[in-house]
Design a protein around this motif. Structure first.
Motif, PDB file in Angstrom:
ATOM      1  N   PRO A  12       0.792  -1.238   0.000  1.00 42.05           N
ATOM      2  CA  PRO A  12       0.000   0.000   0.000  1.00 42.05           C
ATOM      3  C   PRO A  12       0.814   1.272   0.000  1.00 42.05           C
ATOM      4  N   ASP A  13       2.044   1.229   0.559  1.00 43.31           N
ATOM      5  CA  ASP A  13       2.836   2.455   0.624  1.00 43.31           C
ATOM      6  C   ASP A  13       3.858   2.550  -0.499  1.00 43.31           C
ATOM      7  N   GLY A  14       3.705   1.746  -1.553  1.00 46.25           N
ATOM      8  CA  GLY A  14       4.632   1.807  -2.669  1.00 46.25           C
ATOM      9  C   GLY A  14       4.528   3.120  -3.428  1.00 46.25           C
ATOM     10  N   ALA A  15       5.629   3.533  -4.037  1.00 51.21           N
ATOM     11  CA  ALA A  15       5.648   4.782  -4.804  1.00 51.21           C
ATOM     12  C   ALA A  15       4.825   4.629  -6.080  1.00 51.21           C
ATOM     13  N   VAL A  16       4.099   5.683  -6.450  1.00 52.82           N
ATOM     14  CA  VAL A  16       3.232   5.675  -7.624  1.00 52.82           C
ATOM     15  C   VAL A  16       3.634   6.820  -8.547  1.00 52.82           C
ATOM     16  N   ARG A  17       3.717   6.533  -9.839  1.00 54.89           N
ATOM     17  CA  ARG A  17       3.940   7.599 -10.820  1.00 54.89           C
ATOM     18  C   ARG A  17       2.948   7.422 -11.963  1.00 54.89           C
ATOM     19  N   GLY A  18       2.448   8.540 -12.470  1.00 56.43           N
ATOM     20  CA  GLY A  18       1.531   8.523 -13.594  1.00 56.43           C
ATOM     21  C   GLY A  18       2.274   8.622 -14.912  1.00 56.43           C
ATOM     22  N   LEU A  19       1.664   8.076 -15.963  1.00 55.68           N
ATOM     23  CA  LEU A  19       2.287   8.098 -17.288  1.00 55.68           C
ATOM     24  C   LEU A  19       1.741   9.207 -18.177  1.00 55.68           C
ATOM     25  N   LEU A  20       0.600   9.782 -17.832  1.00 54.88           N
ATOM     26  CA  LEU A  20      -0.018  10.792 -18.696  1.00 54.88           C
ATOM     27  C   LEU A  20       0.346  12.195 -18.236  1.00 54.88           C
ATOM     28  N   PRO A  21       0.361  13.168 -19.157  1.00 57.52           N
ATOM     29  CA  PRO A  21       0.577  14.562 -18.757  1.00 57.52           C
ATOM     30  C   PRO A  21      -0.451  14.992 -17.720  1.00 57.52           C
ATOM     31  N   THR A  22      -0.036  15.819 -16.777  1.00 60.33           N
ATOM     32  CA  THR A  22      -0.877  16.163 -15.635  1.00 60.33           C
ATOM     33  C   THR A  22      -2.207  16.773 -16.053  1.00 60.33           C
ATOM     34  N   ALA A  23      -2.190  17.709 -16.991  1.00 61.19           N
ATOM     35  CA  ALA A  23      -3.429  18.376 -17.405  1.00 61.19           C
ATOM     36  C   ALA A  23      -4.378  17.399 -18.078  1.00 61.19           C
ATOM     37  N   LEU A  24      -3.855  16.481 -18.874  1.00 58.10           N
ATOM     38  CA  LEU A  24      -4.699  15.489 -19.523  1.00 58.10           C
ATOM     39  C   LEU A  24      -5.284  14.530 -18.507  1.00 58.10           C
ATOM     40  N   ALA A  25      -4.458  14.051 -17.576  1.00 52.85           N
ATOM     41  CA  ALA A  25      -4.937  13.107 -16.568  1.00 52.85           C
ATOM     42  C   ALA A  25      -6.028  13.713 -15.692  1.00 52.85           C
ATOM     43  N   ASP A  38       7.467  -6.993 -24.685  1.00 52.17           N
ATOM     44  CA  ASP A  38       8.773  -6.609 -24.147  1.00 52.17           C
ATOM     45  C   ASP A  38       8.663  -5.639 -22.976  1.00 52.17           C
ATOM     46  N   ALA A  39       7.425  -5.330 -22.542  1.00 56.49           N
ATOM     47  CA  ALA A  39       7.162  -4.470 -21.380  1.00 56.49           C
ATOM     48  C   ALA A  39       7.640  -3.039 -21.577  1.00 56.49           C
ATOM     49  N   ARG A  40       7.688  -2.569 -22.826  1.00 55.51           N
ATOM     50  CA  ARG A  40       8.146  -1.201 -23.082  1.00 55.51           C
ATOM     51  C   ARG A  40       7.021  -0.225 -23.409  1.00 55.51           C
ATOM     52  N   THR A  41       5.896  -0.726 -23.919  1.00 57.07           N
ATOM     53  CA  THR A  41       4.839   0.160 -24.419  1.00 57.07           C
ATOM     54  C   THR A  41       3.481  -0.318 -23.931  1.00 57.07           C
ATOM     55  N   VAL A  42       2.664   0.635 -23.510  1.00 54.95           N
ATOM     56  CA  VAL A  42       1.302   0.358 -23.080  1.00 54.95           C
ATOM     57  C   VAL A  42       0.355   0.848 -24.165  1.00 54.95           C
ATOM     58  N   VAL A  43      -0.607   0.010 -24.525  1.00 59.00           N
ATOM     59  CA  VAL A  43      -1.691   0.420 -25.411  1.00 59.00           C
ATOM     60  C   VAL A  43      -2.955   0.457 -24.563  1.00 59.00           C
ATOM     61  N   PHE A  44      -3.786   1.493 -24.760  1.00 57.32           N
ATOM     62  CA  PHE A  44      -4.909   1.702 -23.836  1.00 57.32           C
ATOM     63  C   PHE A  44      -5.963   2.598 -24.483  1.00 57.32           C
ATOM     64  N   PRO A  45      -7.203   2.543 -24.009  1.00 55.36           N
ATOM     65  CA  PRO A  45      -8.225   3.465 -24.499  1.00 55.36           C
ATOM     66  C   PRO A  45      -8.227   4.755 -23.689  1.00 55.36           C
ATOM     67  N   VAL A  86      -7.975   4.502 -29.245  1.00 54.79           N
ATOM     68  CA  VAL A  86      -6.856   3.701 -28.776  1.00 54.79           C
ATOM     69  C   VAL A  86      -5.585   4.545 -28.844  1.00 54.79           C
ATOM     70  N   TRP A  87      -4.849   4.565 -27.754  1.00 54.60           N
ATOM     71  CA  TRP A  87      -3.604   5.328 -27.647  1.00 54.60           C
ATOM     72  C   TRP A  87      -2.484   4.377 -27.225  1.00 54.60           C
ATOM     73  N   SER A  88      -1.234   4.849 -27.343  1.00 60.60           N
ATOM     74  CA  SER A  88      -0.093   4.120 -26.803  1.00 60.60           C
ATOM     75  C   SER A  88       0.837   5.101 -26.113  1.00 60.60           C
ATOM     76  N   VAL A  89       1.630   4.585 -25.160  1.00 65.81           N
ATOM     77  CA  VAL A  89       2.592   5.409 -24.429  1.00 65.81           C
ATOM     78  C   VAL A  89       3.692   4.481 -23.911  1.00 65.81           C
ATOM     79  N   GLY A  90       4.900   4.998 -23.816  1.00 66.03           N
ATOM     80  CA  GLY A  90       5.995   4.228 -23.236  1.00 66.03           C
ATOM     81  C   GLY A  90       5.834   4.103 -21.736  1.00 66.03           C
ATOM     82  N   GLY A  93       6.521   7.087 -19.777  1.00 67.67           N
ATOM     83  CA  GLY A  93       5.664   8.248 -19.987  1.00 67.67           C
ATOM     84  C   GLY A  93       5.916   8.986 -21.280  1.00 67.67           C
ATOM     85  N   GLY A  94       6.885   8.552 -22.076  1.00 70.11           N
ATOM     86  CA  GLY A  94       7.178   9.219 -23.341  1.00 70.11           C
ATOM     87  C   GLY A  94       6.446   8.597 -24.510  1.00 70.11           C
ATOM     88  N   GLY A  95       6.391   9.345 -25.613  1.00 72.92           N
ATOM     89  CA  GLY A  95       5.836   8.813 -26.854  1.00 72.92           C
ATOM     90  C   GLY A  95       4.339   8.652 -26.866  1.00 72.92           C
TER      91      GLY A  95
END
Length: 363
Positions: A12-25, A38-45, A86-90, A93-95
């Motif tokens: 529960p106390d693990g560090a969390v980071r978001g992948l999307l730009p703050t304003a968009l999120a 290869d665990a490099r890219t996330v595809v998502f709606p 459908v979007w993708s992101v590294g 958080g890049g790309g």
């Protein structure tokens, strides 16, 4: 608002980071993601914010009703967000990239295919379900990793949900239809080749299991087995319920191949179903009292004994109450992460897949 988040450590106390730009999120909607092999890219709606937000109008039961053009409401959807693309992101958080820019249809629920293409569900055929003009029909489509070369690979009767890969290279998904089915078992797992050939039912041709579950949603293969884990959901709810394990080797004629890992949770939307069991003395989930705990969603199989899940502790299924847990096959839950006033969904390990990449099939 919504975000794709990375949690460091199953605690529960693990560090969390978001992948999307703050304003968009802060203003967008996000659906179920999938991680590349290869665990490099996330595809998502992702649903972009609608500026300004508009009322989500209903007229004569029609959720896509456009008051300005009532004869053609195919592209109108109200609300704070636009329709999903459908979007993708590294994973760093890049790309960030929009793969399916289509304002006239909703593209969602993507998953990676072994050859690097992406499968997703879409309402591009502009059809409505048989039981009323209130919901769009979704079928399976594929595209290249950059969004090009979009192809339809199925012809849904009503709607198809949540594609995921099997170890043998086929696509697993849930199909909603009424063909040769008991009226109350209508959304069950199917499989299809990535080119759309050999679509067939994978599990669910039962008739004595009439008291639930009505649907098996978000099904995934348990690694190295012929078994699936899924949510025992309802026909109309938010795709939540008890956690089920189905054996594809025992898929015909009865409930013997289906196990409920959380039998204290009743199947949703089944209270009024007729009891058509041949052996009414055989207990099932509807014989249990209503539990004080809430439903489950998004099961991810780590093995035959351990599953990542999203779970609500509140029996009234508060949409802001879902957290991430580790569930074992005996129904024990260990907290991973909860947020106050927000829900966490669709957990998956952020690592390359340990199983061999599924074989390529014709497309």
């Amino acid at each position: 608002g919504a975000d794709l988040c990375v949690l460091q450590g199953l605690r529960p106390d693990g560090a969390v980071r978001g992948l999307l730009p703050t304003a968009l999120a802060a203003a967008c909607g996000v659906g179920r993601p999938d991680l590349s092999f290869d665990a490099r890219t996330v595809v998502f709606p992702l649903a972009l914010p609608r500026t300004p937000a508009t009322p989500y109008r209903w007229a004569a039961g029609h959720a896509a009703y456009d008051p300005a053009h009532p004869a053609d409401s195919s592209a109108y959807r109200g609300g704070a967000c636009r329709m999903y693309d459908v979007w993708s992101v590294g994973v760093d958080g890049g790309g960030l990239r929009n793969l399916t820019q289509n304002d006239a249809a909703e593209d969602t629920e993507p998953c990676w295919l072994p050859d690097g293409r992406v499968c997703f569900t879409s309402s591009r055929d502009n059809r409505l379900v048989q039981c009323g003009d209130w919901a769009l029909v979704f079928g399976l489509f594929t595209c290249n990793a950059d969004g090009s070369d979009v192809r339809a690979i199925t012809q849904p009767q009503d709607t198809e949900f949540y594609p995921a890969m099997l170890d043998d290279g086929r696509i697993l998904y849930t199909r909603w239809d009424y063909v040769m089915k008991a009226y109350n078992v209508i959304q069950v797992p199917w499989v299809v080749n990535p080119d759309g050939t050999r679509a067939q039912m994978a599990y669910g041709d039962w008739y004595r299991f009439s008291r639930g579950p009505i649907a098996l949603q978000e099904a995934r293969q348990i690694p190295g087995t012929r078994k699936l884990v899924a949510t025992g959901a309802a026909h109309h709810n938010t795709c939540a319920g008890p956690v089920m394990v189905a054996d594809m080797n025992l898929s015909r004629g009865g409930p013997e191949g289906l196990a409920n890992l959380t039998p204290e949770i009743r199947y949703p939307e089944t209270g009024a179903l007729l009891d058509e069991r041949a052996d009414k003395a055989r207990p099932d989930a509807l014989d249990h009292p209503v539990a004080a705990r809430g439903w489950y969603a998004s099961p991810w199989p780590l093995s035959e004994r351990l599953f990542l899940v999203s779970h609500s502790l509140e029996a009234n299924d508060n949409a802001d109450a879902y957290g991430l847990y580790l569930l074992d096959r005996h129904g024990n839950c260990e907290l991973i992460r909860r947020l106050e006033g927000f829900s966490c969904y669709a957990p998956m390990p952020l690592r390359p897949r340990r199983m061999p990449r599924p074989p390529l099939r014709p497309r």
